[in-house]
Design a protein around this motif. Structure first.
Motif, PDB file in Angstrom:
ATOM      1  N   ILE A 197       0.842  -1.200   0.000  1.00  0.00           N
ATOM      2  CA  ILE A 197       0.000   0.000   0.000  1.00  0.00           C
ATOM      3  C   ILE A 197       0.878   1.251   0.000  1.00  0.00           C
ATOM      4  CG2 ILE A 197      -1.600   1.363   1.413  1.00  0.00           C
ATOM      5  CD1 ILE A 197      -2.871  -1.314   2.281  1.00  0.00           C
ATOM      6  N   CYS A 198       1.928   1.241   0.823  1.00  0.00           N
ATOM      7  CA  CYS A 198       2.852   2.378   0.862  1.00  0.00           C
ATOM      8  C   CYS A 198       3.521   2.578  -0.491  1.00  0.00           C
ATOM      9  CB  CYS A 198       3.916   2.161   1.934  1.00  0.00           C
ATOM     10  SG  CYS A 198       3.310   2.218   3.642  1.00  0.00           S
ATOM     11  N   LEU A 199       3.992   1.491  -1.084  1.00  0.00           N
ATOM     12  CA  LEU A 199       4.663   1.575  -2.376  1.00  0.00           C
ATOM     13  C   LEU A 199       3.714   2.067  -3.470  1.00  0.00           C
ATOM     14  CD1 LEU A 199       6.743  -1.732  -2.204  1.00  0.00           C
ATOM     15  CD2 LEU A 199       7.677   0.591  -2.290  1.00  0.00           C
ATOM     16  N   GLU A 200       2.485   1.582  -3.436  1.00  0.00           N
ATOM     17  CA  GLU A 200       1.491   2.018  -4.424  1.00  0.00           C
ATOM     18  C   GLU A 200       1.276   3.527  -4.347  1.00  0.00           C
ATOM     19  OE1 GLU A 200      -1.424  -1.872  -5.021  1.00  0.00           O
ATOM     20  OE2 GLU A 200      -1.847  -0.464  -3.391  1.00  0.00           O
ATOM     21  N   GLU A 201       1.196   4.019  -3.126  1.00  0.00           N
ATOM     22  CA  GLU A 201       0.950   5.446  -2.922  1.00  0.00           C
ATOM     23  C   GLU A 201       2.164   6.289  -3.329  1.00  0.00           C
ATOM     24  OE1 GLU A 201      -0.122   8.266   0.885  1.00  0.00           O
ATOM     25  OE2 GLU A 201      -0.980   6.241   0.825  1.00  0.00           O
ATOM     26  N   MET A 202       3.359   5.782  -3.044  1.00  0.00           N
ATOM     27  CA  MET A 202       4.574   6.522  -3.343  1.00  0.00           C
ATOM     28  C   MET A 202       4.922   6.492  -4.836  1.00  0.00           C
ATOM     29  SD  MET A 202       6.880   5.168  -0.128  1.00  0.00           S
ATOM     30  CE  MET A 202       8.406   5.806  -0.794  1.00  0.00           C
ATOM     31  N   LEU A 203       4.695   5.337  -5.464  1.00  0.00           N
ATOM     32  CA  LEU A 203       5.103   5.154  -6.856  1.00  0.00           C
ATOM     33  C   LEU A 203       3.964   5.355  -7.855  1.00  0.00           C
ATOM     34  CD1 LEU A 203       7.280   1.923  -6.362  1.00  0.00           C
ATOM     35  CD2 LEU A 203       8.082   4.289  -6.516  1.00  0.00           C
ATOM     36  N   LEU A 204       2.742   5.544  -7.323  1.00  0.00           N
ATOM     37  CA  LEU A 204       1.549   5.680  -8.179  1.00  0.00           C
ATOM     38  C   LEU A 204       1.415   4.473  -9.098  1.00  0.00           C
ATOM     39  CD1 LEU A 204       1.841   9.477  -9.123  1.00  0.00           C
ATOM     40  CD2 LEU A 204       0.560   8.423  -7.247  1.00  0.00           C
ATOM     41  N   CYS A 205       1.336   3.301  -8.473  1.00  0.00           N
ATOM     42  CA  CYS A 205       1.233   2.058  -9.231  1.00  0.00           C
ATOM     43  C   CYS A 205       0.299   1.099  -8.514  1.00  0.00           C
ATOM     44  CB  CYS A 205       2.618   1.425  -9.387  1.00  0.00           C
ATOM     45  SG  CYS A 205       3.330   0.836  -7.820  1.00  0.00           S
ATOM     46  N   ASP A 206       0.077  -0.061  -9.102  1.00  0.00           N
ATOM     47  CA  ASP A 206      -0.708  -1.127  -8.480  1.00  0.00           C
ATOM     48  C   ASP A 206       0.203  -2.322  -8.248  1.00  0.00           C
ATOM     49  OD1 ASP A 206      -3.213   0.209  -8.529  1.00  0.00           O
ATOM     50  OD2 ASP A 206      -3.399  -0.251 -10.663  1.00  0.00           O
ATOM     51  N   ILE A 207       0.089  -2.934  -7.067  1.00  0.00           N
ATOM     52  CA  ILE A 207       0.908  -4.100  -6.729  1.00  0.00           C
ATOM     53  C   ILE A 207      -0.028  -5.248  -6.363  1.00  0.00           C
ATOM     54  CG2 ILE A 207       2.624  -5.034  -5.130  1.00  0.00           C
ATOM     55  CD1 ILE A 207       3.740  -2.201  -4.856  1.00  0.00           C
ATOM     56  N   ASP A 208       0.043  -6.321  -7.117  1.00  0.00           N
ATOM     57  CA  ASP A 208      -0.898  -7.423  -6.920  1.00  0.00           C
ATOM     58  C   ASP A 208      -0.303  -8.630  -6.208  1.00  0.00           C
ATOM     59  OD1 ASP A 208       0.764  -8.376  -8.889  1.00  0.00           O
ATOM     60  OD2 ASP A 208      -0.804  -8.770 -10.365  1.00  0.00           O
ATOM     61  N   LYS A 209       1.000  -8.560  -5.885  1.00  0.00           N
ATOM     62  CA  LYS A 209       1.602  -9.683  -5.164  1.00  0.00           C
ATOM     63  C   LYS A 209       2.886  -9.236  -4.481  1.00  0.00           C
ATOM     64  CE  LYS A 209       4.233 -11.464  -9.138  1.00  0.00           C
ATOM     65  NZ  LYS A 209       4.440 -12.607 -10.036  1.00  0.00           N
ATOM     66  N   GLY A 210       3.336 -10.045  -3.547  1.00  0.00           N
ATOM     67  CA  GLY A 210       4.605  -9.822  -2.865  1.00  0.00           C
ATOM     68  C   GLY A 210       5.136 -11.166  -2.430  1.00  0.00           C
ATOM     69  N   TYR A 211       6.208 -11.162  -1.645  1.00  0.00           N
ATOM     70  CA  TYR A 211       6.833 -12.428  -1.251  1.00  0.00           C
ATOM     71  C   TYR A 211       7.230 -12.396   0.219  1.00  0.00           C
ATOM     72  CZ  TYR A 211       7.222 -13.032  -6.293  1.00  0.00           C
ATOM     73  OH  TYR A 211       6.923 -13.134  -7.639  1.00  0.00           O
ATOM     74  N   LEU A 212       7.058 -13.544   0.890  1.00  0.00           N
ATOM     75  CA  LEU A 212       7.518 -13.730   2.264  1.00  0.00           C
ATOM     76  C   LEU A 212       8.583 -14.807   2.251  1.00  0.00           C
ATOM     77  CD1 LEU A 212       4.047 -13.729   4.062  1.00  0.00           C
ATOM     78  CD2 LEU A 212       5.841 -11.999   4.364  1.00  0.00           C
ATOM     79  N   PHE A 213       9.789 -14.451   2.703  1.00  0.00           N
ATOM     80  CA  PHE A 213      10.871 -15.440   2.790  1.00  0.00           C
ATOM     81  C   PHE A 213      10.981 -15.896   4.237  1.00  0.00           C
ATOM     82  CE2 PHE A 213      15.164 -16.794   3.720  1.00  0.00           C
ATOM     83  CZ  PHE A 213      15.455 -17.646   2.663  1.00  0.00           C
ATOM     84  N   TYR A 214      10.849 -17.222   4.447  1.00  0.00           N
ATOM     85  CA  TYR A 214      10.913 -17.784   5.793  1.00  0.00           C
ATOM     86  C   TYR A 214      12.261 -18.477   5.993  1.00  0.00           C
ATOM     87  CZ  TYR A 214       5.998 -16.708   6.301  1.00  0.00           C
ATOM     88  OH  TYR A 214       4.796 -16.044   6.397  1.00  0.00           O
ATOM     89  N   ASN A 215      13.043 -17.955   6.943  1.00  0.00           N
ATOM     90  CA  ASN A 215      14.403 -18.432   7.137  1.00  0.00           C
ATOM     91  C   ASN A 215      14.460 -19.874   7.622  1.00  0.00           C
ATOM     92  OD1 ASN A 215      17.284 -17.666   7.134  1.00  0.00           O
ATOM     93  ND2 ASN A 215      17.168 -18.060   9.333  1.00  0.00           N
ATOM     94  N   GLU A 216      13.462 -20.291   8.405  1.00  0.00           N
ATOM     95  CA  GLU A 216      13.491 -21.648   8.954  1.00  0.00           C
ATOM     96  C   GLU A 216      13.373 -22.703   7.865  1.00  0.00           C
ATOM     97  OE1 GLU A 216      10.886 -24.256  12.142  1.00  0.00           O
ATOM     98  OE2 GLU A 216      11.301 -22.148  12.594  1.00  0.00           O
ATOM     99  N   ILE A 217      12.611 -22.404   6.814  1.00  0.00           N
ATOM    100  CA  ILE A 217      12.447 -23.374   5.727  1.00  0.00           C
ATOM    101  C   ILE A 217      13.249 -22.978   4.488  1.00  0.00           C
ATOM    102  CG2 ILE A 217      10.159 -24.072   6.532  1.00  0.00           C
ATOM    103  CD1 ILE A 217       8.949 -22.345   4.319  1.00  0.00           C
ATOM    104  N   LYS A 218      13.970 -21.838   4.578  1.00  0.00           N
ATOM    105  CA  LYS A 218      14.798 -21.355   3.471  1.00  0.00           C
ATOM    106  C   LYS A 218      14.016 -21.331   2.152  1.00  0.00           C
ATOM    107  CE  LYS A 218      18.364 -21.317   6.225  1.00  0.00           C
ATOM    108  NZ  LYS A 218      18.854 -20.062   6.812  1.00  0.00           N
ATOM    109  N   HIS A 219      12.824 -20.753   2.235  1.00  0.00           N
ATOM    110  CA  HIS A 219      11.954 -20.744   1.049  1.00  0.00           C
ATOM    111  C   HIS A 219      11.100 -19.481   1.077  1.00  0.00           C
ATOM    112  CE1 HIS A 219       9.438 -22.306  -2.163  1.00  0.00           C
ATOM    113  NE2 HIS A 219       8.371 -22.089  -1.432  1.00  0.00           N
ATOM    114  N   ARG A 220      10.826 -18.934  -0.095  1.00  0.00           N
ATOM    115  CA  ARG A 220       9.948 -17.772  -0.120  1.00  0.00           C
ATOM    116  C   ARG A 220       8.619 -18.137  -0.767  1.00  0.00           C
ATOM    117  NH1 ARG A 220      12.053 -12.832  -3.924  1.00  0.00           N
ATOM    118  NH2 ARG A 220      11.395 -13.595  -5.953  1.00  0.00           N
ATOM    119  N   VAL A 221       7.594 -17.526  -0.224  1.00  0.00           N
ATOM    120  CA  VAL A 221       6.222 -17.827  -0.620  1.00  0.00           C
ATOM    121  C   VAL A 221       5.638 -16.627  -1.356  1.00  0.00           C
ATOM    122  CG1 VAL A 221       3.919 -18.431   0.219  1.00  0.00           C
ATOM    123  CG2 VAL A 221       5.968 -19.303   1.411  1.00  0.00           C
TER     124      VAL A 221
END
Length: 219
Positions: A129-153
């Motif tokens: 939401i912050c990035l959308e407001e700052m960059l005047l764009c739409d963001i439909d996805k992001g990523y969560l990297f979990y260190n315990e499983i060494k994988h990003r979702v």
């Protein structure tokens, strides 16, 4: 919308605290109390490795920005994105000092593994939401990297999720403006909380503060 420098901005990282336990959030963000435990130390170590203050690197059609400060004037929240990946795309936005246009995707690093609650997703959505407001764009996805499983979702960031962020932040703002620390609601999660010694959930559940103080006076 006019921006008033005197208005208080909440830390978007507090969304995770708030969803985990509203009382914990109030202790940290209203009363400014904090204690370390193994989980918080591990989390800080992970973020130190990721958060190299506002560095930018280019890898082919990808630009990676680390420790990017962000804010939303609409929600009155601010914070730092661990990583923002900009992928070259003609439908994207321009980046200062880089040729072409790019789509932005926030990437948040977490110490543990995927949770059953939505606190991680809401924090990621708040960054979007912050990035959308700052960059005047739409963001439909992001990523969560979990260190315990060494994988990003990959996480779809729908309008429903973003609307929930707005509602949660509005509740946080209400607590903050009233300087109100909610009563404790105990659960299994209390055992992993770094503020057990401050909150005293078992004591608070059994007796009111007033009766506890009165008991101490009579002793």
């Amino acid at each position: 919308m006019e921006y008033n420098e005197d208005e208080h901005y909440l830390l978007l990282s507090g969304i995770q605290h708030f969803q985990f336990c509203k009382r914990q959030w109030a202790f940290i963000h209203i009363e400014q109390q904090w204690e370390e435990n193994v989980r918080t130390v591990e989390g800080e170590h992970l973020h130190r490795n990721v958060d190299q203050p506002f560095t930018k690197e280019k890898r082919g059609d990808k630009v990676i920005v680390r420790a990017m400060p962000v804010k939303s004037e609409n929600l009155k929240i601010t914070g730092v994105c661990d990583v923002v990946e900009f992928i070259r795309n003609d439908n994207g936005v321009e980046i200062s000092g880089v040729e072409g246009r790019y789509l932005a995707y926030p990437v948040e690093y977490k110490r543990g593994k995927p949770k059953t609650g939505d606190e991680d997703v809401l924090q990621l959505a708040a960054q979007a939401i912050c990035l959308e407001e700052m960059l005047l764009c739409d963001i439909d996805k992001g990523y969560l990297f979990y260190n315990e499983i060494k994988h990003r979702v990959e996480v779809p960031l729908t309008e429903t999720i973003k609307q929930k962020v707005s509602l949660v932040v509005a509740e946080m703002q209400e607590f903050y403006s009233g300087r109100h620390t909610p009563k404790v609601k105990t659960g299994a999660f209390c055992r992993s909380c770094s503020l057990q010694n401050i909150c005293l959930p078992e004591l608070m559940n059994k007796r009111t503060v007033k009766s506890y103080v009165e008991g101490k006076i009579k002793e």
